[in-house]
Design a protein around this motif. Structure first.
Motif, PDB file in Angstrom:
ATOM      1  N   ILE A  22       0.833  -1.204   0.000  1.00  0.00           N
ATOM      2  CA  ILE A  22       0.000   0.000   0.000  1.00  0.00           C
ATOM      3  C   ILE A  22       0.870   1.257   0.000  1.00  0.00           C
ATOM      4  CG2 ILE A  22      -1.647   1.332   1.390  1.00  0.00           C
ATOM      5  CD1 ILE A  22      -2.815  -1.401   2.278  1.00  0.00           C
ATOM      6  N   LYS A  23       1.943   1.243   0.782  1.00  0.00           N
ATOM      7  CA  LYS A  23       2.846   2.394   0.804  1.00  0.00           C
ATOM      8  C   LYS A  23       3.478   2.631  -0.567  1.00  0.00           C
ATOM      9  CE  LYS A  23       4.000   1.975   5.717  1.00  0.00           C
ATOM     10  NZ  LYS A  23       5.061   1.615   6.699  1.00  0.00           N
ATOM     11  N   ALA A  25       2.237   1.570  -3.484  1.00  0.00           N
ATOM     12  CA  ALA A  25       1.174   1.964  -4.419  1.00  0.00           C
ATOM     13  C   ALA A  25       0.866   3.445  -4.287  1.00  0.00           C
ATOM     14  CB  ALA A  25      -0.077   1.127  -4.178  1.00  0.00           C
ATOM     15  N   ASN A  26       0.864   3.943  -3.064  1.00  0.00           N
ATOM     16  CA  ASN A  26       0.609   5.373  -2.847  1.00  0.00           C
ATOM     17  C   ASN A  26       1.769   6.223  -3.379  1.00  0.00           C
ATOM     18  OD1 ASN A  26      -1.879   4.910  -1.636  1.00  0.00           O
ATOM     19  ND2 ASN A  26      -1.045   4.820   0.427  1.00  0.00           N
ATOM     20  N   TYR A  27       2.979   5.740  -3.189  1.00  0.00           N
ATOM     21  CA  TYR A  27       4.143   6.501  -3.664  1.00  0.00           C
ATOM     22  C   TYR A  27       4.129   6.612  -5.189  1.00  0.00           C
ATOM     23  CZ  TYR A  27       8.934   7.873  -4.691  1.00  0.00           C
ATOM     24  OH  TYR A  27      10.042   8.535  -5.171  1.00  0.00           O
ATOM     25  N   ASN A  29       1.513   6.148  -7.071  1.00  0.00           N
ATOM     26  CA  ASN A  29       0.160   6.477  -7.531  1.00  0.00           C
ATOM     27  C   ASN A  29      -0.364   5.394  -8.479  1.00  0.00           C
ATOM     28  OD1 ASN A  29      -2.219   7.949  -7.781  1.00  0.00           O
ATOM     29  ND2 ASN A  29      -1.467   9.096  -9.534  1.00  0.00           N
ATOM     30  N   GLU A  31      -1.743   0.854  -8.707  1.00  0.00           N
ATOM     31  CA  GLU A  31      -2.698  -0.132  -8.214  1.00  0.00           C
ATOM     32  C   GLU A  31      -1.986  -1.430  -7.843  1.00  0.00           C
ATOM     33  OE1 GLU A  31      -6.270  -0.323 -10.602  1.00  0.00           O
ATOM     34  OE2 GLU A  31      -6.055   1.774 -11.211  1.00  0.00           O
ATOM     35  N   GLU A  55      -7.676  -0.943   4.419  1.00  0.00           N
ATOM     36  CA  GLU A  55      -6.520  -1.180   3.545  1.00  0.00           C
ATOM     37  C   GLU A  55      -6.945  -1.195   2.077  1.00  0.00           C
ATOM     38  OE1 GLU A  55      -3.506  -3.809   6.356  1.00  0.00           O
ATOM     39  OE2 GLU A  55      -5.208  -4.816   5.402  1.00  0.00           O
ATOM     40  N   ALA A  58      -7.295   2.228   0.846  1.00  0.00           N
ATOM     41  CA  ALA A  58      -6.073   3.024   0.788  1.00  0.00           C
ATOM     42  C   ALA A  58      -5.397   2.974  -0.577  1.00  0.00           C
ATOM     43  CB  ALA A  58      -5.089   2.550   1.857  1.00  0.00           C
ATOM     44  N   ALA A  59      -5.725   1.947  -1.377  1.00  0.00           N
ATOM     45  CA  ALA A  59      -5.166   1.818  -2.727  1.00  0.00           C
ATOM     46  C   ALA A  59      -6.031   0.842  -3.513  1.00  0.00           C
ATOM     47  CB  ALA A  59      -3.719   1.317  -2.672  1.00  0.00           C
ATOM     48  N   HIS A  93      -0.546   3.417 -15.845  1.00  0.00           N
ATOM     49  CA  HIS A  93       0.488   3.467 -14.815  1.00  0.00           C
ATOM     50  C   HIS A  93       1.773   2.837 -15.333  1.00  0.00           C
ATOM     51  CE1 HIS A  93      -2.744   4.422 -11.963  1.00  0.00           C
ATOM     52  NE2 HIS A  93      -3.400   3.380 -12.452  1.00  0.00           N
TER      53      HIS A  93
END
Length: 304
Positions: A22-23, A25-27, A29, A31, A55, A58-59, A93
């Motif tokens: 998740i961290k 994926a957020n960095y 941007n 999936e 969770e 979150a992504a 992506h």
């Protein structure tokens, strides 16, 4: 043309792969694709440690609770579905994250599966029946006789892997191992694999504490709701098969929980053995700061 990347996160169960995915994926941007074959099933939330609602929010996640335990779904179907999805995701992506501890499913995406012959469904059904009536050891012995090489190389404690090898042997008349490929399939993306690990004592402690937490969160009730379907392949897995024995009156609860912990520890050991075969994996201690992992990743990624 921009390079496409798949960051594959591997490691033993309970090591923290979901949180890291998740961290990342957020960095980036992006999936997440799950390659955890136990988390495909919507009825198996607690016992598979599937991502929680928070969770999942979150992504964006894929291949989480998208099937019923009554659906037949194998690694070949997953390979086809995951590669098709990756093609779509990579249009938006440059980087996509994949996470999961099911080694064969990870390899299906990153390296491709062998081209196995068509299997007689009747043979598969007969093997599943024998698993229920005679137990796994009988099937293991049969595989040892038909294909000693496969017996030595597959996850012999995994009923689905044993049945898969046997059904190929019996349907084709040839050893399952004779169909195994010599080289990887060409993919339209570059895979960067990162592994999380820890000292064995830490891994085992995390597993024991996770099992206790699962019990507190209602695993027994979850398994009880599936008791009438316990013969299904999807449910012949750690955390469920032990509690079925408790619910069926064969074991007491404390022993069943101790067996879940023991079998999960064994599973984690097999996972590490499998993932250590990939010499290109970048290994990190589970406590490594995410920023350090990202820094290492960026040395192999060229973003446009």
């Amino acid at each position: 043309m921009k390079n496409k990347y798949l960051i594959s996160i591997v490691g033993p169960t309970a090591i923290g792969k979901t949180a890291l995915s998740i961290k990342l994926a957020n960095y980036f941007n992006t999936e997440i694709i799950s390659a955890d074959s136990r988390q495909f099933y919507k009825e198996m939330q607690i016992g598979t440690a599937a991502p929680t609602p928070s969770e999942l929010a979150a992504a964006p996640h894929h291949f989480i609770k998208h099937l019923s335990v009554e659906n037949y779904y194998n690694v070949g179907a997953f390979e086809n579905d995951a590669i098709a999805l990756l093609k779509t995701l990579h249009e938006e992506h440059q980087v996509v994250i994949m996470v999961g501890g099911s080694g064969l499913y990870v390899n299906a995406v990153t390296k491709g599966l062998d081209d196995l012959p068509k299997v007689d469904i009747a043979i598969r059904e007969q093997l599943n029946t024998r698993l229920q009536t005679d137990g796994l050891e009988v099937l293991q012995f049969q595989l040892k006789q038909l294909d000693p090489k496969a017996y030595q190389s597959i996850a012999i404690d995994n009923p689905q892997r044993v049945i898969r090898a046997l059904e190929v042997c019996l349907s084709s008349g040839k050893p399952y191992s004779s169909f195994l490929k010599g080289k990887d399939k060409v993919r339209a993306f570059k895979t960067i694999t990162i592994g999380l690990t820890a000292d064995r004592a830490i891994i085992y402690d995390r597993i024991n504490r996770r099992v206790d937490l699962m019990i507190d969160e209602g695993l027994i009730d979850e398994v009880k709701s599936l008791q009438s379907k316990q013969e299904l392949n999807a449910l012949n897995t750690v955390g469920y098969k032990e509690l079925f024995k408790y619910l069926n009156g064969e074991w007491d609860l404390n022993f069943a929980i101790s067996e879940i912990k023991k079998n999960t520890r064994r599973f984690a050991k097999r996972q590490l053995t499998w993932f250590k075969k990939n010499e290109d994996t970048l290994w990190f201690d589970y406590s490594t700061p995410t920023e350090d992992i990202i820094e290492a990743l960026m040395r192999g990624i060229k973003l446009v």
